[in-house]
Design an enzyme around this catalytic site. Structure first.
Site, PDB file in Angstrom:
ATOM      1  CE1 TYR A  32      53.161  45.691  36.119  1.00  0.00           C
ATOM      2  CE2 TYR A  32      52.214  43.491  35.955  1.00  0.00           C
ATOM      3  CZ  TYR A  32      52.884  44.468  36.691  1.00  0.00           C
ATOM      4  OH  TYR A  32      53.271  44.209  37.979  1.00  0.00           O
ATOM      5  NE  ARG A  51      60.372  42.768  33.825  1.00  0.00           N
ATOM      6  CZ  ARG A  51      60.508  43.462  34.940  1.00  0.00           C
ATOM      7  NH1 ARG A  51      61.100  42.927  35.994  1.00  0.00           N
ATOM      8  NH2 ARG A  51      60.059  44.707  35.035  1.00  0.00           N
ATOM      9  NE  ARG A  99      33.469  35.039  31.882  1.00  0.00           N
ATOM     10  CZ  ARG A  99      33.559  33.816  32.400  1.00  0.00           C
ATOM     11  NH1 ARG A  99      33.002  32.797  31.746  1.00  0.00           N
ATOM     12  NH2 ARG A  99      34.189  33.607  33.543  1.00  0.00           N
ATOM     13  CG  HIS A 101      37.517  29.646  31.279  1.00  0.00           C
ATOM     14  ND1 HIS A 101      36.151  29.687  31.306  1.00  0.00           N
ATOM     15  CD2 HIS A 101      37.948  30.043  32.504  1.00  0.00           C
ATOM     16  CE1 HIS A 101      35.749  30.088  32.510  1.00  0.00           C
ATOM     17  NE2 HIS A 101      36.822  30.313  33.257  1.00  0.00           N
ATOM     18  CE  LYS A 147      56.427  44.602  35.661  1.00  0.00           C
ATOM     19  NZ  LYS A 147      56.707  44.354  37.094  1.00  0.00           N
ATOM     20  CD  GLU A 179      58.501  37.932  43.136  1.00  0.00           C
ATOM     21  OE1 GLU A 179      59.433  38.486  42.551  1.00  0.00           O
ATOM     22  OE2 GLU A 179      57.466  37.539  42.548  1.00  0.00           O
TER      23      GLU A 179
END
Length: 283
Positions: A32, A51, A99, A101, A147, A179
């Site tokens: 995101y 980014r 579903r 992995h 991110k 951070e």
């Protein structure tokens, strides 16, 4: 009703739905970005899109749009809202698949979602008096430079701050500063900015990069290095930066004053210069 974008369609947010088999819902398999908008003008959009591409590359999702297409979509989203200062949120997941992995064997289309919310800027009190922060061990995964929407570690850290009546958590890994839960952390020593090394343990913040750019323009020295916890606790100033917080001074760390316990001179110079960059004089 707020208008959002979902997989090529503009619609009211109340009508936007995704499959329960979307890998973002099942696994948090996506990335995101958040772009602040001031007076309907996106701030530093290009580095945000760079980014985004870095994050997509990191988890091997093909970017569904070119930069120019993203710009058009973002500008249209801004125009559809009835408020000027906005926080643009957009995410791309790997898409809908049975579903499992591992990545889907058959090609699937990424799920693309965009929405805008009113931008909640820092209050006058937060700017003038600073904020309280607490410390914690950084227990997140080892690719914080992407991110991603897999944010449980950040959520737990943020809740820890709330539980302790603080705005943020300053995190340490193996004795060194990383951070905060949703912000970057910079310290000031002897009038210089000291920033953690750019690596996989921190998100490369756009606002942090703006602050370093402004610092250099202001003649403030900047250096990147591994910062031990002891140096953070002895810092003259601690700065918190993010796209929505802009820059704030942490004046209390674990109920101990940072420096003189008030926003320091370096913060004040950087905050003033950042406001001029956000709101150019000719606007």
């Amino acid at each position: 009703m707020s208008n959002v974008f979902l997989n090529g369609v503009w619609l009211p947010i109340e009508k936007a739905t995704v499959s329960v088999l979307d890998r973002g819902f099942i696994f948090g398999d996506g990335v995101y970005e958040v772009i602040p908008v001031y007076h309907r003008r996106p701030y530093r959009m290009k580095p945000h899109l760079l980014r985004l591409q870095h994050s997509l590359n990191g988890i091997r999702i093909k970017n569904p749009y070119s930069d120019n297409e993203w710009v058009d979509l973002i500008n249209k989203l801004i125009s559809l809202q009835n408020f000027d200062d906005q926080s643009i949120y957009f995410q791309i997941t790997r898409g809908v698949a049975p579903r499992a992995h591992n990545f889907p064997k058959d090609e699937v289309s990424p799920t693309v979602f965009m929405m805008s919310s009113p931008l909640k800027r820092s209050t006058k009190q937060q700017v003038e008096q600073g904020i309280r922060v607490v410390s914690a061990q950084d227990e997140r995964w080892l690719h914080c430079n992407y991110k991603t929407i897999s944010l449980l570690g950040n959520i737990l850290a943020s809740q820890y701050a709330c539980d302790n009546d603080a705005m943020e958590v300053v995190q340490f890994r193996n004795g060194f500063l990383t951070e905060a839960s949703s912000s970057n952390v910079i310290i000031v020593q002897n009038g210089e900015l000291v920033i953690p090394q750019k690596n996989h343990l921190i998100l490369h913040g756009i606002t942090m990069e703006v602050i370093t750019e402004i610092a250099q323009q202001e003649g403030i020295a900047v250096r990147y290095e591994d910062i031990p916890e002891s140096a953070v606790r002895k810092a003259d100033e601690i700065l918190i930066t993010s796209s929505t917080k802009e820059v704030l001074a942490a004046t209390m760390l674990d109920d101990q004053p940072v420096g003189q316990g008030v926003p320091g001179p370096v913060f004040k110079r950087l905050y003033t210069a950042l406001q001029k960059d956000i709101f150019p004089a000719n606007e």
